[in-house]
Motif scaffolding. Sequence first.
Motif, PDB file in Angstrom:
ATOM      1  N   GLN A 128       0.833  -1.199   0.000  1.00  0.00           N
ATOM      2  CA  GLN A 128       0.000   0.000   0.000  1.00  0.00           C
ATOM      3  C   GLN A 128       0.872   1.255   0.000  1.00  0.00           C
ATOM      4  O   GLN A 128       0.443   2.320  -0.454  1.00  0.00           O
ATOM      5  CB  GLN A 128      -0.965  -0.009   1.187  1.00  0.00           C
ATOM      6  CG  GLN A 128      -0.336  -0.085   2.561  1.00  0.00           C
ATOM      7  CD  GLN A 128      -1.361  -0.417   3.630  1.00  0.00           C
ATOM      8  OE1 GLN A 128      -2.092  -1.395   3.521  1.00  0.00           O
ATOM      9  NE2 GLN A 128      -1.448   0.416   4.665  1.00  0.00           N
ATOM     10  N   TYR A 129       2.113   1.100   0.478  1.00  0.00           N
ATOM     11  CA  TYR A 129       3.082   2.202   0.391  1.00  0.00           C
ATOM     12  C   TYR A 129       4.459   1.613   0.149  1.00  0.00           C
ATOM     13  O   TYR A 129       4.857   0.622   0.783  1.00  0.00           O
ATOM     14  CB  TYR A 129       3.093   3.030   1.671  1.00  0.00           C
ATOM     15  CG  TYR A 129       4.135   4.132   1.681  1.00  0.00           C
ATOM     16  CD1 TYR A 129       3.954   5.285   0.907  1.00  0.00           C
ATOM     17  CD2 TYR A 129       5.297   4.014   2.426  1.00  0.00           C
ATOM     18  CE1 TYR A 129       4.919   6.292   0.895  1.00  0.00           C
ATOM     19  CE2 TYR A 129       6.260   5.014   2.426  1.00  0.00           C
ATOM     20  CZ  TYR A 129       6.061   6.147   1.655  1.00  0.00           C
ATOM     21  OH  TYR A 129       7.005   7.150   1.641  1.00  0.00           O
ATOM     22  N   PHE A 130       5.193   2.183  -0.808  1.00  0.00           N
ATOM     23  CA  PHE A 130       6.523   1.704  -1.156  1.00  0.00           C
ATOM     24  C   PHE A 130       7.408   2.908  -1.463  1.00  0.00           C
ATOM     25  O   PHE A 130       7.040   3.777  -2.253  1.00  0.00           O
ATOM     26  CB  PHE A 130       6.443   0.783  -2.384  1.00  0.00           C
ATOM     27  CG  PHE A 130       7.767   0.198  -2.819  1.00  0.00           C
ATOM     28  CD1 PHE A 130       8.166  -1.043  -2.360  1.00  0.00           C
ATOM     29  CD2 PHE A 130       8.605   0.885  -3.693  1.00  0.00           C
ATOM     30  CE1 PHE A 130       9.387  -1.599  -2.774  1.00  0.00           C
ATOM     31  CE2 PHE A 130       9.811   0.345  -4.101  1.00  0.00           C
ATOM     32  CZ  PHE A 130      10.206  -0.900  -3.634  1.00  0.00           C
ATOM     33  N   LYS A 131       8.557   2.937  -0.831  1.00  0.00           N
ATOM     34  CA  LYS A 131       9.482   4.067  -1.015  1.00  0.00           C
ATOM     35  C   LYS A 131      10.893   3.524  -1.194  1.00  0.00           C
ATOM     36  O   LYS A 131      11.341   2.664  -0.435  1.00  0.00           O
ATOM     37  CB  LYS A 131       9.432   4.987   0.207  1.00  0.00           C
ATOM     38  CG  LYS A 131      10.402   6.157   0.172  1.00  0.00           C
ATOM     39  CD  LYS A 131      10.291   6.954   1.465  1.00  0.00           C
ATOM     40  CE  LYS A 131      11.300   8.095   1.528  1.00  0.00           C
ATOM     41  NZ  LYS A 131      11.212   8.819   2.829  1.00  0.00           N
ATOM     42  N   VAL A 132      11.586   4.011  -2.216  1.00  0.00           N
ATOM     43  CA  VAL A 132      12.949   3.574  -2.468  1.00  0.00           C
ATOM     44  C   VAL A 132      13.858   4.796  -2.570  1.00  0.00           C
ATOM     45  O   VAL A 132      13.511   5.788  -3.212  1.00  0.00           O
ATOM     46  CB  VAL A 132      13.049   2.717  -3.755  1.00  0.00           C
ATOM     47  CG1 VAL A 132      12.512   3.466  -4.956  1.00  0.00           C
ATOM     48  CG2 VAL A 132      14.483   2.246  -3.998  1.00  0.00           C
ATOM     49  N   THR A 133      15.003   4.714  -1.899  1.00  0.00           N
ATOM     50  CA  THR A 133      15.997   5.784  -1.952  1.00  0.00           C
ATOM     51  C   THR A 133      17.350   5.177  -2.292  1.00  0.00           C
ATOM     52  O   THR A 133      17.781   4.206  -1.663  1.00  0.00           O
ATOM     53  CB  THR A 133      16.104   6.522  -0.602  1.00  0.00           C
ATOM     54  OG1 THR A 133      14.828   7.040  -0.240  1.00  0.00           O
ATOM     55  CG2 THR A 133      17.107   7.665  -0.688  1.00  0.00           C
ATOM     56  N   ALA A 134      18.005   5.730  -3.302  1.00  0.00           N
ATOM     57  CA  ALA A 134      19.346   5.277  -3.690  1.00  0.00           C
ATOM     58  C   ALA A 134      20.360   6.327  -3.281  1.00  0.00           C
ATOM     59  O   ALA A 134      20.154   7.530  -3.515  1.00  0.00           O
ATOM     60  CB  ALA A 134      19.404   5.036  -5.187  1.00  0.00           C
ATOM     61  N   PHE A 135      21.437   5.877  -2.644  1.00  0.00           N
ATOM     62  CA  PHE A 135      22.547   6.753  -2.258  1.00  0.00           C
ATOM     63  C   PHE A 135      23.752   6.358  -3.107  1.00  0.00           C
ATOM     64  O   PHE A 135      24.164   5.198  -3.103  1.00  0.00           O
ATOM     65  CB  PHE A 135      22.883   6.583  -0.773  1.00  0.00           C
ATOM     66  CG  PHE A 135      21.701   6.729   0.144  1.00  0.00           C
ATOM     67  CD1 PHE A 135      21.217   7.989   0.492  1.00  0.00           C
ATOM     68  CD2 PHE A 135      21.054   5.617   0.661  1.00  0.00           C
ATOM     69  CE1 PHE A 135      20.130   8.128   1.338  1.00  0.00           C
ATOM     70  CE2 PHE A 135      19.974   5.744   1.503  1.00  0.00           C
ATOM     71  CZ  PHE A 135      19.504   6.999   1.845  1.00  0.00           C
ATOM     72  N   ARG A 136      24.300   7.344  -3.820  1.00  0.00           N
ATOM     73  CA  ARG A 136      25.377   6.981  -4.748  1.00  0.00           C
ATOM     74  C   ARG A 136      26.308   8.175  -4.958  1.00  0.00           C
ATOM     75  O   ARG A 136      25.887   9.216  -5.458  1.00  0.00           O
ATOM     76  CB  ARG A 136      24.776   6.533  -6.080  1.00  0.00           C
ATOM     77  CG  ARG A 136      25.739   5.776  -6.976  1.00  0.00           C
ATOM     78  CD  ARG A 136      24.977   5.202  -8.161  1.00  0.00           C
ATOM     79  NE  ARG A 136      25.870   4.632  -9.153  1.00  0.00           N
ATOM     80  CZ  ARG A 136      26.054   3.338  -9.376  1.00  0.00           C
ATOM     81  NH1 ARG A 136      25.397   2.454  -8.664  1.00  0.00           N
ATOM     82  NH2 ARG A 136      26.872   2.923 -10.313  1.00  0.00           N
ATOM     83  N   ASP A 137      27.547   8.000  -4.528  1.00  0.00           N
ATOM     84  CA  ASP A 137      28.594   8.992  -4.769  1.00  0.00           C
ATOM     85  C   ASP A 137      28.191  10.394  -4.338  1.00  0.00           C
ATOM     86  O   ASP A 137      28.311  11.367  -5.089  1.00  0.00           O
ATOM     87  CB  ASP A 137      28.976   8.990  -6.258  1.00  0.00           C
ATOM     88  CG  ASP A 137      29.461   7.626  -6.724  1.00  0.00           C
ATOM     89  OD1 ASP A 137      30.064   6.905  -5.900  1.00  0.00           O
ATOM     90  OD2 ASP A 137      29.221   7.282  -7.897  1.00  0.00           O
ATOM     91  N   GLY A 138      27.673  10.523  -3.107  1.00  0.00           N
ATOM     92  CA  GLY A 138      27.345  11.832  -2.542  1.00  0.00           C
ATOM     93  C   GLY A 138      26.017  12.405  -2.989  1.00  0.00           C
ATOM     94  O   GLY A 138      25.702  13.551  -2.661  1.00  0.00           O
ATOM     95  N   LYS A 139      25.224  11.639  -3.736  1.00  0.00           N
ATOM     96  CA  LYS A 139      23.902  12.108  -4.160  1.00  0.00           C
ATOM     97  C   LYS A 139      22.856  11.045  -3.798  1.00  0.00           C
ATOM     98  O   LYS A 139      23.174   9.863  -3.638  1.00  0.00           O
ATOM     99  CB  LYS A 139      23.870  12.360  -5.665  1.00  0.00           C
ATOM    100  CG  LYS A 139      24.775  13.506  -6.123  1.00  0.00           C
ATOM    101  CD  LYS A 139      24.672  13.696  -7.627  1.00  0.00           C
ATOM    102  CE  LYS A 139      25.582  14.835  -8.095  1.00  0.00           C
ATOM    103  NZ  LYS A 139      25.488  15.024  -9.577  1.00  0.00           N
ATOM    104  N   GLU A 140      21.596  11.499  -3.692  1.00  0.00           N
ATOM    105  CA  GLU A 140      20.524  10.550  -3.419  1.00  0.00           C
ATOM    106  C   GLU A 140      19.297  10.876  -4.259  1.00  0.00           C
ATOM    107  O   GLU A 140      19.087  12.012  -4.693  1.00  0.00           O
ATOM    108  CB  GLU A 140      20.142  10.544  -1.937  1.00  0.00           C
ATOM    109  CG  GLU A 140      19.447  11.801  -1.441  1.00  0.00           C
ATOM    110  CD  GLU A 140      19.012  11.666   0.012  1.00  0.00           C
ATOM    111  OE1 GLU A 140      17.785  11.684   0.240  1.00  0.00           O
ATOM    112  OE2 GLU A 140      19.889  11.556   0.909  1.00  0.00           O
ATOM    113  N   LYS A 141      18.486   9.838  -4.504  1.00  0.00           N
ATOM    114  CA  LYS A 141      17.262   9.988  -5.295  1.00  0.00           C
ATOM    115  C   LYS A 141      16.193   9.107  -4.666  1.00  0.00           C
ATOM    116  O   LYS A 141      16.446   7.941  -4.345  1.00  0.00           O
ATOM    117  CB  LYS A 141      17.515   9.554  -6.747  1.00  0.00           C
ATOM    118  CG  LYS A 141      16.296   9.530  -7.666  1.00  0.00           C
ATOM    119  CD  LYS A 141      15.868  10.932  -8.082  1.00  0.00           C
ATOM    120  CE  LYS A 141      14.669  10.891  -9.021  1.00  0.00           C
ATOM    121  NZ  LYS A 141      15.020  10.444 -10.377  1.00  0.00           N
ATOM    122  N   THR A 142      14.985   9.667  -4.493  1.00  0.00           N
ATOM    123  CA  THR A 142      13.879   8.958  -3.843  1.00  0.00           C
ATOM    124  C   THR A 142      12.654   8.935  -4.739  1.00  0.00           C
ATOM    125  O   THR A 142      12.374   9.904  -5.449  1.00  0.00           O
ATOM    126  CB  THR A 142      13.519   9.626  -2.498  1.00  0.00           C
ATOM    127  OG1 THR A 142      14.639   9.537  -1.610  1.00  0.00           O
ATOM    128  CG2 THR A 142      12.308   8.965  -1.851  1.00  0.00           C
TER     129      THR A 142
END
Length: 629
Positions: A128-142
């Motif tokens: 019902q809720y899904f959240k993904v965050t990638a951390f890579r080389d000093g940056k992140e994306k959600t």
Amino acid sequence: MAEPKNTNEYTEESIRSLDWREHIRLRPGMYIGKLGDGSAPDDGIYVLLKEVVDNCIDEHTMGYGRQVEINIEGKKVSVRDYGRGIPLGKVVDVVSKINTGAKYDSKAFQKSVGLNGVGTKAVNALSQYFKVTAFRDGKEKTAEFEKGVLVNEHKETKTTEENGTLVNFVPDETVFRNFHFIHEYLDNQLWNYCYLNAGLAIHLNGKKYISKNGLLDLLQRKTNPDELRYPIIHLKGNDIEVAISHNNDYGEDVFSFVNGQFTTQGGTHQQAFREAYVKVVRDFFKKDYDASDIRTSIVAAVSVRVQEPVFESQTKTKLGSLNVYENGPSMKNFVLEFLSKELDNYLHRNPTIADALKKRIEQSERERKELAGIKKLANERAKKANLHNKKLRDCRVHLNDEPPSKNKEEFVSSQNNSTIFITEGDSASGSITKSRNVDTQAVFSLRGKPLNAYGLTKKVVYENEEFNLLQHALNIEDGLEGLRYNNIVIATDADVDGMHIRLLMMTFFLQFFPDLVKRGHVYILETPLFRVRNKQETLYCYDEGEKQKAITKLGGKPEITRFKGLGEISPEEFGRFIGEDMRVQPVILEQGDHIQQLLEYYMGKNTMERQDFIINNLRVELDEVEATV
């Protein structure tokens, strides 16, 4: 005269194309096996967790990240690894586009678990809720989703976080009804990851899981040293690891793994191990021992690493690969070559262990020959009884059936739901029989209280007609490979006699077929104690607390009925309690449980220890006392 119109027309309008999310939600069983509520170790919520953790393990296997952090609070799950992190430009695609992932690139992921780019997409679609965050080389994306639909894609930002991926999800309660996580299942799941990835640290709600010795640690945890006939044999090679011992239990207990995946239904690697082990032992002792004598009471674990493994379902519980590597040796030859060298060398170097193994095999041989005569007569009686077995009301789909070529995934889903209810008395059996699902639910009716099997030899299984017929109904005489039902549910009244029958049945399984309990096949059916209703609504309550909440909810003076036995519940009502919302309690052996000590304490002679336990834990339910005054 005009042709009558066919109301079931098959036209262009009949053809629909579902997007990835719709298809997963419409046919979840194709992707995660059965749904369930968390009461079974292979229920969907554990598969969701596994799909996410598998990606963390694949990163670790490739040499990135030595730690995984998992937090489960109620129904919220969080998984953080310290691998390379999903490439930021592909964060949304990786969790929402089927057939998108890095597992197709053999250079990026050698011998991985996740293969077809489906795992996290299924988790996304069924949450019902899904959240993904990638951390890579000093940056992140959600990116955030609800039931697979993207609701918020954040912009890239700077971060001080270490590389890796963080996934948060809440399973969809409209798919997994009344679900709950059972700690013992999570415990086993995470330990298995650690045993197969020595040095990897997994943290669950602050508890640390780590293994230094791989499968040796696994077998030490799964066995009791007092019951082992000889020290655990631990062998390691390229892409294969094996641990072996024998105890005093009946049957075989083999844990098999492929690329870190626990293959609960075995497969080509497990069969290769069973055959190779027999051949090596025969060759070493230069005796043509019966295969069953060699494998009886074995407790073992085998793990292989395979390139491009082929599993028989998306849930990866049974390996179908015939070869270890592309253009490499067959699985059978690979395992045989390893054991022929390493196990043979070990037995030559350790004559004391070899002698203990020989004695265990010859003991099994003597016991088998002693049983042979009575076993033959009992099996002949059972075959005749099976033609008109009044005790068994069978179902149509069984766990050991060969799946058809068409609708295979749906059939496998039905196999996972195959259930046999073991109940006592004609009235209870009648209610279940009338309200059951005839495709997947069978009923076995006991006549009164079964025999207390503690301390008896397997001879009694054949001498006692009821036990023998149950053994044949389950098809477990020669091990679990032919087991006909995935779920064995003991359904008795919630009174003293019903509790006693439960204990006697659990004693039977633990004494003669402990693998059924160890592999999570045995359950206790929960049925409501109370029915609370008014003219508008009917509520069923499983304990006093639920009853009080129901009274408060309905208000006024609702009618309250207390069910004293299963026979009092009408078939129409019973259908609600053994359907999609069926409540069962799994019979779980906790780490360190010693089966024979447990049985001796609870089912042996009336010892002072048990008397003291009863006296110290005796309590009186005041509401029941008041009700009788």
